[in-house]
Design a protein around this motif. Structure first.
Motif, PDB file in Angstrom:
ATOM      1  N   VAL A  94       4.221  -0.962   3.588  1.00 14.07           N
ATOM      2  CA  VAL A  94       3.837   0.403   3.241  1.00 14.07           C
ATOM      3  C   VAL A  94       5.007   1.054   2.512  1.00 14.07           C
ATOM      4  O   VAL A  94       6.111   1.141   3.047  1.00 14.07           O
ATOM      5  CB  VAL A  94       3.470   1.231   4.493  1.00 14.07           C
ATOM      6  CG1 VAL A  94       3.078   2.652   4.093  1.00 14.07           C
ATOM      7  CG2 VAL A  94       2.325   0.564   5.264  1.00 14.07           C
ATOM      8  N   ALA A 119      -6.522   1.146   0.810  1.00 17.22           N
ATOM      9  CA  ALA A 119      -5.767   0.491   1.889  1.00 17.22           C
ATOM     10  C   ALA A 119      -6.679  -0.268   2.840  1.00 17.22           C
ATOM     11  O   ALA A 119      -6.315  -1.334   3.342  1.00 17.22           O
ATOM     12  CB  ALA A 119      -4.949   1.530   2.657  1.00 17.22           C
ATOM     13  N   GLU A 172       6.661   4.369   0.586  1.00 19.18           N
ATOM     14  CA  GLU A 172       6.637   5.823   0.427  1.00 19.18           C
ATOM     15  C   GLU A 172       7.842   6.229  -0.401  1.00 19.18           C
ATOM     16  O   GLU A 172       8.981   5.923  -0.019  1.00 19.18           O
ATOM     17  CB  GLU A 172       6.657   6.535   1.787  1.00 19.18           C
ATOM     18  CG  GLU A 172       5.347   6.459   2.534  1.00 19.18           C
ATOM     19  CD  GLU A 172       5.368   7.233   3.856  1.00 19.18           C
ATOM     20  OE1 GLU A 172       6.373   7.947   4.099  1.00 19.18           O
ATOM     21  OE2 GLU A 172       4.410   7.106   4.632  1.00 19.18           O
ATOM     22  N   ILE A 220       0.842  -1.190   0.000  1.00 14.65           N
ATOM     23  CA  ILE A 220       0.000   0.000   0.000  1.00 14.65           C
ATOM     24  C   ILE A 220       0.881   1.245   0.000  1.00 14.65           C
ATOM     25  O   ILE A 220       2.049   1.199   0.391  1.00 14.65           O
ATOM     26  CB  ILE A 220      -1.000   0.014   1.180  1.00 14.65           C
ATOM     27  CG1 ILE A 220      -0.279   0.067   2.527  1.00 14.65           C
ATOM     28  CG2 ILE A 220      -1.939  -1.174   1.113  1.00 14.65           C
ATOM     29  CD1 ILE A 220      -1.221   0.277   3.713  1.00 14.65           C
ATOM     30  N   GLN A 241      -4.576   0.918  -3.788  1.00 18.89           N
ATOM     31  CA  GLN A 241      -4.689   2.221  -3.121  1.00 18.89           C
ATOM     32  C   GLN A 241      -5.796   2.225  -2.071  1.00 18.89           C
ATOM     33  O   GLN A 241      -5.760   3.035  -1.149  1.00 18.89           O
ATOM     34  CB  GLN A 241      -4.940   3.322  -4.151  1.00 18.89           C
ATOM     35  CG  GLN A 241      -3.653   3.946  -4.657  1.00 18.89           C
ATOM     36  CD  GLN A 241      -3.891   5.276  -5.334  1.00 18.89           C
ATOM     37  OE1 GLN A 241      -4.393   5.317  -6.442  1.00 18.89           O
ATOM     38  NE2 GLN A 241      -3.528   6.344  -4.673  1.00 18.89           N
ATOM     39  N   VAL A 297      -0.623   4.810   9.730  1.00 20.24           N
ATOM     40  CA  VAL A 297      -1.356   4.218   8.604  1.00 20.24           C
ATOM     41  C   VAL A 297      -2.783   4.745   8.577  1.00 20.24           C
ATOM     42  O   VAL A 297      -3.319   5.116   7.526  1.00 20.24           O
ATOM     43  CB  VAL A 297      -1.338   2.681   8.691  1.00 20.24           C
ATOM     44  CG1 VAL A 297      -2.256   2.056   7.636  1.00 20.24           C
ATOM     45  CG2 VAL A 297       0.091   2.149   8.519  1.00 20.24           C
ATOM     46  N   TYR A 317      -3.510   6.702   5.235  1.00 18.79           N
ATOM     47  CA  TYR A 317      -4.139   5.865   4.195  1.00 18.79           C
ATOM     48  C   TYR A 317      -5.598   5.504   4.470  1.00 18.79           C
ATOM     49  O   TYR A 317      -6.288   5.040   3.576  1.00 18.79           O
ATOM     50  CB  TYR A 317      -3.323   4.569   4.010  1.00 18.79           C
ATOM     51  CG  TYR A 317      -1.887   4.868   3.669  1.00 18.79           C
ATOM     52  CD1 TYR A 317      -1.554   5.432   2.446  1.00 18.79           C
ATOM     53  CD2 TYR A 317      -0.876   4.648   4.593  1.00 18.79           C
ATOM     54  CE1 TYR A 317      -0.240   5.757   2.141  1.00 18.79           C
ATOM     55  CE2 TYR A 317       0.443   4.963   4.298  1.00 18.79           C
ATOM     56  CZ  TYR A 317       0.757   5.511   3.061  1.00 18.79           C
ATOM     57  OH  TYR A 317       2.048   5.841   2.764  1.00 18.79           O
ATOM     58  N   ALA A 324       0.789   5.777  -1.506  1.00 19.19           N
ATOM     59  CA  ALA A 324       0.182   6.796  -2.357  1.00 19.19           C
ATOM     60  C   ALA A 324       0.603   6.595  -3.807  1.00 19.19           C
ATOM     61  O   ALA A 324       1.484   5.779  -4.120  1.00 19.19           O
ATOM     62  CB  ALA A 324       0.610   8.185  -1.868  1.00 19.19           C
TER      63      ALA A 324
END
Length: 236
Positions: free
Chosen positions: A207, A195, A209, A34, A193, A228, A232, A36
């Protein structure tokens, strides 16, 4: 572990998409990635599938390094991908799309049996098997993309944003299907996306990033992690 990713670096020109990620998938699991948009989730799947080449690091499948394998070889090894945006062959029928998923297989009898299994799982595809794939609804195209991937009899199914663009009721249906496929013995690496849905079905999650893994753990723990939940799950 049937899949191990170690120190994986991938770039698009000057843009560093993955910066040394490490993750693993055990047989029988649903593992979620998961993060962005632009975090590197799809790049991870595309690199596993052989569609991108890493600058550094290794991908190991059942003890064998596969980072330099061609995409068709990776399918033959037992890894199949459902791409982001479905990518069905719009000008081909549902039946022809499913046959394309089995292109590397030799036994026509087994292919026919698997076709019947796909139609049993997705009755709407059976009803529309002679219809052009491009005329299907978004949900039906997602079912077709999953069915096409299953036609190669994968041990590991890579799912890239299966809920994208679908109504909430269809999202629940697709995630129920993902769980059924897993219960029947297929390991799943899920990029998503949404989550909340991903963590609801996964055993473990990572996760991502900006190309780095910042959190990992059992999905049941990550769903309660304050960072989280804020980033998310839309909670303060």
């Amino acid at each position: 572990m049937i899949l191990t990713i170690s120190d994986l670096h991938v770039s698009y020109g000057a843009i560093r998409a993955l910066k040394g990620i490490n993750c693993e998938v055990a047989e029988g699991e649903i593992v979620a990635l998961i993060g962005a948009n632009g975090a590197g989730k799809s790049t991870t799947l595309r690199t596993i599938s052989g569609l991108m080449r890493p600058q550094q690091g290794t991908i190991t499948w059942q003890g064998r390094p596969i980072s330099r394998c061609q995409p068709h070889q990776i399918v033959e090894l037992g890894i199949s991908q459902v791409p982001e945006g479905r990518r069905v062959f719009a000008r081909m029928s549902v039946l022809e799309n499913l046959e394309m998923g089995a292109y590397s297989r030799r036994s026509r009898a087994e292919v026919r049996a698997d076709m019947e299994r796909v139609f049993a799982r997705f009755p709407r595809l059976a009803e529309r098997q002679h219809q052009l794939a491009g005329t299907l609804s978004g949900g039906e195209q997602q079912m077709l993309a999953i069915g096409r991937a299953l036609m190669s009899r994968p041990r590991l199914l890579l799912l890239d944003e299966p809920s994208m663009g679908l109504a909430p009721m269809l999202v629940r249906e697709i995630f129920n299907i993902i769980q059924e496929i897993n219960r029947e013995g297929t390991t799943i690496l899920l990029v998503e996306q949404n989550a909340r849905m991903a963590l609801a079905v996964a055993n473990r999650a990572y996760v991502l990033e900006t190309g780095e893994i910042v959190l990992t753990g059992p999905a049941s723990e990550l769903v309660n992690d304050p960072a989280v939940r804020k980033a998310y799950l839309g909670e303060n």
